[in-house]
Design a protein around this motif. Sequence first.
Motif, PDB file in Angstrom:
ATOM      1  N   THR A  72      20.706   1.755  37.088  1.00  0.00           N
ATOM      2  CA  THR A  72      21.521   1.364  37.882  1.00  0.00           C
ATOM      3  C   THR A  72      21.506  -0.088  38.212  1.00  0.00           C
ATOM      4  O   THR A  72      21.988  -1.669  38.094  1.00  0.00           O
ATOM      5  CB  THR A  72      22.473   1.953  38.971  1.00  0.00           C
ATOM      6  OG1 THR A  72      23.207   3.413  38.102  1.00  0.00           O
ATOM      7  CG2 THR A  72      23.630   1.364  39.676  1.00  0.00           C
ATOM      8  N   TYR A  73      20.324   0.055  38.413  1.00  0.00           N
ATOM      9  CA  TYR A  73      20.013  -2.019  38.752  1.00  0.00           C
ATOM     10  C   TYR A  73      19.634  -1.914  37.931  1.00  0.00           C
ATOM     11  O   TYR A  73      19.380  -3.277  37.459  1.00  0.00           O
ATOM     12  CB  TYR A  73      18.228  -1.387  39.853  1.00  0.00           C
ATOM     13  CG  TYR A  73      18.523  -0.947  41.161  1.00  0.00           C
ATOM     14  CD1 TYR A  73      19.891  -2.504  42.471  1.00  0.00           C
ATOM     15  CD2 TYR A  73      17.889  -0.083  41.951  1.00  0.00           C
ATOM     16  CE1 TYR A  73      19.455  -1.613  43.675  1.00  0.00           C
ATOM     17  CE2 TYR A  73      18.703   0.264  43.771  1.00  0.00           C
ATOM     18  CZ  TYR A  73      19.144  -0.822  44.544  1.00  0.00           C
ATOM     19  OH  TYR A  73      19.255  -0.604  45.435  1.00  0.00           O
ATOM     20  N   ARG A  74      18.731  -1.355  36.191  1.00  0.00           N
ATOM     21  CA  ARG A  74      18.228  -1.821  35.564  1.00  0.00           C
ATOM     22  C   ARG A  74      19.942  -2.543  34.869  1.00  0.00           C
ATOM     23  O   ARG A  74      19.837  -3.524  34.602  1.00  0.00           O
ATOM     24  CB  ARG A  74      18.021  -0.850  34.364  1.00  0.00           C
ATOM     25  CG  ARG A  74      16.403  -0.394  35.295  1.00  0.00           C
ATOM     26  CD  ARG A  74      15.374  -0.130  34.104  1.00  0.00           C
ATOM     27  NE  ARG A  74      14.259  -0.201  34.907  1.00  0.00           N
ATOM     28  CZ  ARG A  74      13.549   1.265  35.158  1.00  0.00           C
ATOM     29  NH1 ARG A  74      14.145   2.107  35.691  1.00  0.00           N
ATOM     30  NH2 ARG A  74      12.284   0.964  35.742  1.00  0.00           N
ATOM     31  N   SER A  75      20.666  -1.898  34.838  1.00  0.00           N
ATOM     32  CA  SER A  75      21.947  -1.981  34.493  1.00  0.00           C
ATOM     33  C   SER A  75      22.606  -3.543  34.924  1.00  0.00           C
ATOM     34  O   SER A  75      23.227  -4.275  34.344  1.00  0.00           O
ATOM     35  CB  SER A  75      22.891  -1.509  34.518  1.00  0.00           C
ATOM     36  OG  SER A  75      24.319  -1.313  34.091  1.00  0.00           O
ATOM     37  N   ALA A  76      23.001  -3.209  36.574  1.00  0.00           N
ATOM     38  CA  ALA A  76      22.712  -5.236  36.557  1.00  0.00           C
ATOM     39  C   ALA A  76      21.817  -6.102  36.841  1.00  0.00           C
ATOM     40  O   ALA A  76      22.403  -7.202  35.910  1.00  0.00           O
ATOM     41  CB  ALA A  76      22.370  -4.647  38.762  1.00  0.00           C
ATOM     42  N   LEU A  77      20.719  -5.826  35.724  1.00  0.00           N
ATOM     43  CA  LEU A  77      19.791  -7.290  35.746  1.00  0.00           C
ATOM     44  C   LEU A  77      20.279  -7.157  34.467  1.00  0.00           C
ATOM     45  O   LEU A  77      19.780  -8.625  33.659  1.00  0.00           O
ATOM     46  CB  LEU A  77      17.771  -6.746  36.174  1.00  0.00           C
ATOM     47  CG  LEU A  77      17.774  -6.166  37.119  1.00  0.00           C
ATOM     48  CD1 LEU A  77      16.661  -5.877  37.811  1.00  0.00           C
ATOM     49  CD2 LEU A  77      17.603  -7.821  37.941  1.00  0.00           C
TER      50      LEU A  77
END
Length: 144
Positions: A72-77
């Motif tokens: 999810t953090y990677r998706s935000a990035l």
Amino acid sequence: MAWWKKILGSDLDSKRVDYYEEGLELIKEGRFHEGLTSLRLMLKESQGDVAVLQQIAIAYTRIGMTEEAAKTYRSALEWDPSAPGAHYGLAFLLLRDGQEEKAARHLEAFLSKPPGGPDAAEHVAHARATLADLIARSAPDADA
């Protein structure tokens, strides 16, 4: 007819659930799964909302779903490559997995544009201290 839609629309908007605020409140109460549901509903309404994605990742982390949190953090990035909260959260998840070089890169990205405000100061200080520790551990030993 447009005026009628405006009247009905404004009335309907006032009755609308703020899934983001609801999700944050549920998470604050420790009701993580319910909070995740609300945040996911919010994400359906505003696809790619980095703030929502970061809150989802935080909730995943708190319930021990760290792989989902990292995704999810990677998706935000992907949506915002400079999102400081995503860099911060991902850095500490990577540290847990022993991926110190990757974690250091995310801490550097976080510190390159740190958030401001009194709430952020503690996180900025923690990121600086952690990055300094990582750099010190990776430096060649001066005595060798």
